[in-house]
Design a protein around this motif. Structure first.
Motif: not given
Ligand code: 13P
Ligand code: SF4
Length: 312
Positions: A137-138, A155-162, A169-175, A200-205
């Motif tokens: 986020v920072k 892409q999951n972490l990216g979507a969470w940060v958005m 942001m444009d996101l690469w489609r990896g996971n 409690v979940a990790h942002p890669e979820c």
């Protein structure tokens, strides 16, 4: 009489002393490795430790990109990892040559590239800055307004940060193959079983799983959250090694592994390749050793150092 395992631990500690080595371990390592490591933490904490150590050898118990990051910031040290096959599906989803092609094909966007630390040194060298789940986020907030951002590879972490920053942001489609195995159904079911537990979940979820969570954060922040929260029970939706770290540091609370639809293990097959025997062998032989072509390392170091400065 000493057990074989005690002998093995003594052997590792003796080799560590002889080599003037430091043992760094990620939160996803098995309990026996976490117990004898000098430092256990998340990708961010481990990067700082690797950059600051005065040991001659870094034995990195994690996966390949973590060992590479240690070598990027500590090039004069010998960096060894217990198993060279300890890769990462997320890192593999964004090969450096594919990213380079993509950037060339979209040159008009003049992308500011943010690479999640789960990527190769080659991808780090193509990025403007690195981030981890602990500081994403920072890092995104520090990007000059008006720049187009490409976020790779998760892409999951990216979507969470958005969602958190409101920055598009444009996101690469990896996971990550482990974190996408947790589903809305599997986490919904365990939540019904333990109605008082915090999730409690990790942002890669995935988004569907993050919606069910009371807190979404990096592995290190999970320790502080569970310690400070008044709840007694927590459902932990990330890789299984995290349960050991939490039970060790917050012994008065109850931690329930978040199940997947396939099993309740949540093991990362790459993280779990590391064993005490392989750790002993890599300290004894200084092999497998992380090597990075110097040109790539120097360019990658710029983006890693930028992250370390921003998140201080
Ligand atoms: P953390 O930086 O939160 O420890 O995550 C690393 C990782 O590999 C998650 O799958
Ligand atoms: Fe990579 Fe996922 Fe394993 Fe983390 S848990 S190292 S992201 S495959």
């Amino acid at each position: 009489m000493a057990t074989a395992s005690n002998d093995l631990v003594s052997e590792i500690l003796e080799l560590k002393r002889e080599r003037n080595a430091v043992i760094l371990a990620h939160n996803y390592q098995t309990a026996d490795i976490q117990e004898l490591a000098d430092f256990v933490g998340d990708s961010l904490g481990l990067s700082y430790k690797a950059a600051e150590t005065d040991a001659d050898v870094i034995a990195f118990c994690g996966v390949h990109f973590m060992g590479e990051t240690a070598k990027i910031v500590s090039p004069s040290k010998t960096v060894v990892i217990p198993d060279m096959d300890a890769g990462c599906s997320l890192s593999d989803s964004c090969p450096a040559d594919k990213l380079e092609e993509y950037l060339a094909a979209h040159a008009e966007k003049n992308y500011f590239v943010i690479a999640y630390i789960n990527c190769s040194a080659g991808v780090k060298a193509l990025a403007d800055v690195i981030c981890t789940s602990g500081n994403a986020v920072k890092i995104v907030e520090s990007v000059p307004p008006g720049r187009n951002i490409l976020f790779v590879p998760d892409q999951n972490l990216g979507a969470w940060v958005m969602e958190k920053t409101g920055r598009s942001m444009d996101l690469w489609r990896g996971n990550c193959y482990v974190h996408v195995e947790f589903t809305r159904d599997s986490i919904g079911r365990i939540r019904t079983e333990y109605p008082d537990a915090k999730v409690v979940a990790h942002p890669e979820c995935t988004h569907a799983v993050r919606l069910l969570a009371d807190e979404v954060c990096s592995t290190e922040k999970m320790v502080a959250y569970c310690r400070d929260n008044p709840a007694r029970e927590f459902i932990i939706v990330t890789e299984s090694g995290m349960l050991h770290r939490l039970r060790r540091e917050v012994p008065d609370k109850i931690f329930i592994p978040g199940p997947t639809d396939l099993c309740s293990c949540g093991d990362c097959r790459y993280m779990k390749l590391n064993t005490l025997e392989k750790l002993r062998d890599c300290l004894a032989t200084l092999n497998p050793e992380i090597q990075i072509p110097e040109g790539v390392r120097v360019t990658a170091e710029r983006s890693v150092r930028r992250m370390l400065e921003i998140s201080r």
